[in-house]
Motif scaffolding. Structure first.
Motif, PDB file in Angstrom:
ATOM      1  N   LEU A  38      23.483  36.140  42.809  1.00 20.23           N
ATOM      2  CA  LEU A  38      22.498  35.588  43.740  1.00 20.23           C
ATOM      3  C   LEU A  38      21.720  34.450  43.093  1.00 20.23           C
ATOM      4  CD1 LEU A  38      21.088  38.797  45.453  1.00 20.23           C
ATOM      5  CD2 LEU A  38      22.526  37.041  46.484  1.00 20.23           C
ATOM      6  N   ARG A  39      21.353  34.641  41.824  1.00 16.44           N
ATOM      7  CA  ARG A  39      20.637  33.593  41.098  1.00 16.44           C
ATOM      8  C   ARG A  39      21.504  32.364  40.906  1.00 16.44           C
ATOM      9  NH1 ARG A  39      15.308  33.022  40.150  1.00 16.44           N
ATOM     10  NH2 ARG A  39      14.462  34.793  39.108  1.00 16.44           N
ATOM     11  N   LEU A  40      22.768  32.578  40.539  1.00 11.01           N
ATOM     12  CA  LEU A  40      23.684  31.453  40.351  1.00 11.01           C
ATOM     13  C   LEU A  40      23.887  30.694  41.658  1.00 11.01           C
ATOM     14  CD1 LEU A  40      26.388  33.048  38.041  1.00 11.01           C
ATOM     15  CD2 LEU A  40      24.746  31.270  37.427  1.00 11.01           C
ATOM     16  N   LEU A  41      24.016  31.416  42.750  1.00 12.27           N
ATOM     17  CA  LEU A  41      24.180  30.770  44.055  1.00 12.27           C
ATOM     18  C   LEU A  41      22.952  29.960  44.426  1.00 12.27           C
ATOM     19  CD1 LEU A  41      25.926  33.490  46.215  1.00 12.27           C
ATOM     20  CD2 LEU A  41      26.852  31.254  45.599  1.00 12.27           C
ATOM     21  N   SER A  42      21.766  30.508  44.185  1.00  6.59           N
ATOM     22  CA  SER A  42      20.558  29.769  44.550  1.00  6.59           C
ATOM     23  C   SER A  42      20.385  28.541  43.674  1.00  6.59           C
ATOM     24  CB  SER A  42      19.328  30.664  44.487  1.00  6.59           C
ATOM     25  OG  SER A  42      19.035  31.019  43.162  1.00  6.59           O
ATOM     26  N   CYS A  43      20.838  28.600  42.425  1.00  6.72           N
ATOM     27  CA  CYS A  43      20.773  27.423  41.553  1.00  6.72           C
ATOM     28  C   CYS A  43      21.764  26.357  41.993  1.00  6.72           C
ATOM     29  CB  CYS A  43      21.070  27.809  40.102  1.00  6.72           C
ATOM     30  SG  CYS A  43      19.763  28.742  39.322  1.00  6.72           S
ATOM     31  N   SER A  44      22.968  26.776  42.391  1.00  2.14           N
ATOM     32  CA  SER A  44      23.997  25.800  42.766  1.00  2.14           C
ATOM     33  C   SER A  44      23.737  25.180  44.128  1.00  2.14           C
ATOM     34  CB  SER A  44      25.380  26.440  42.743  1.00  2.14           C
ATOM     35  OG  SER A  44      25.524  27.355  43.798  1.00  2.14           O
ATOM     36  N   SER A  45      22.971  25.855  44.980  1.00  5.10           N
ATOM     37  CA  SER A  45      22.707  25.311  46.313  1.00  5.10           C
ATOM     38  C   SER A  45      21.325  24.683  46.415  1.00  5.10           C
ATOM     39  CB  SER A  45      22.853  26.418  47.363  1.00  5.10           C
ATOM     40  OG  SER A  45      21.842  27.386  47.182  1.00  5.10           O
ATOM     41  N   GLY A  46      20.675  24.493  45.289  1.00  2.00           N
ATOM     42  CA  GLY A  46      19.352  23.889  45.317  1.00  2.00           C
ATOM     43  C   GLY A  46      18.276  24.833  45.793  1.00  2.00           C
ATOM     44  N   GLY A  47      18.531  26.138  45.680  1.00  2.44           N
ATOM     45  CA  GLY A  47      17.532  27.125  46.063  1.00  2.44           C
ATOM     46  C   GLY A  47      17.573  27.537  47.514  1.00  2.44           C
ATOM     47  N   THR A  48      18.540  27.009  48.271  1.00  2.00           N
ATOM     48  CA  THR A  48      18.628  27.376  49.682  1.00  2.00           C
ATOM     49  C   THR A  48      19.859  28.233  49.903  1.00  2.00           C
ATOM     50  OG1 THR A  48      19.865  25.382  50.178  1.00  2.00           O
ATOM     51  CG2 THR A  48      17.471  25.282  50.444  1.00  2.00           C
ATOM     52  N   SER A  49      19.659  29.473  50.180  1.00  3.14           N
ATOM     53  CA  SER A  49      20.760  30.376  50.492  1.00  3.14           C
ATOM     54  C   SER A  49      20.632  30.791  51.939  1.00  3.14           C
ATOM     55  CB  SER A  49      20.705  31.605  49.580  1.00  3.14           C
ATOM     56  OG  SER A  49      21.739  32.496  49.900  1.00  3.14           O
ATOM     57  N   THR A  50      21.758  30.689  52.666  1.00  3.71           N
ATOM     58  CA  THR A  50      21.685  30.973  54.095  1.00  3.71           C
ATOM     59  C   THR A  50      21.920  32.434  54.413  1.00  3.71           C
ATOM     60  OG1 THR A  50      24.002  30.380  54.322  1.00  3.71           O
ATOM     61  CG2 THR A  50      22.373  28.661  54.737  1.00  3.71           C
TER      62      THR A  50
END
Length: 138
Positions: free
Chosen positions: A84-96
């Motif tokens: 989850l942290r890696l995803l939020s970092c790669s998407s600029g903090g926006t997770s849908t």
């Protein structure tokens, strides 16, 4: 990173902030090892319908992904938090998506969650990515 702490009537001291709670190095190393074990690796939950859809997509394309069901894995909760942290970092903090699973790695690189995989499939960039990783020989 250091931060300054003071108490009334004392000299300031400096304490180090540890990132171990945010990104435990052993968990990240575990994710890297797991992601490198196959051309396509899916981190999933056994009861997640969107995870099932992504697994079916890859199998329908003729790919045999390595699937890690995090709800059945002994370190699944830690791995899920780190992903989850890696995803939020790669998407600029926006997770849908709140759960953000499945998470897909192709060729050892994180592609992302279901939205990113499906978008790649629709725009035609998924198959070349799979070919480059050695998951498809078409």
């Amino acid at each position: 990173m250091q931060y300054k702490t003071e108490t009334r009537g004392s000299l300031p001291t400096y304490n180090k902030v540890s990132n171990m709670n945010i990104f435990p190095s052993e968990t990240l190393a575990r994710i890297e090892l797991m992601a490198a074990e196959n051309a396509v690796v899916i981190f999933s939950l056994s009861t997640c319908c969107m995870c099932h859809v992504v697994k079916r997509l890859f199998r329908g394309l003729g790919v045999s992904p390595a699937v890690h069901e995090l709800d059945l894995h002994p370190h699944g909760a830690d791995i899920h938090r780190a992903l989850l942290r890696l995803l939020s970092c790669s998407s600029g903090g926006t997770s849908t998506s709140p759960g953000a699973l499945p998470v897909v790695f192709i060729g050892g690189k994180m592609v992302g969650a279901m939205e990113r995989v499906m978008a790649s499939h629709i725009n035609g960039s998924l198959v070349p990515l799979l070919k480059d990783a050695g998951a498809l020989w078409l």
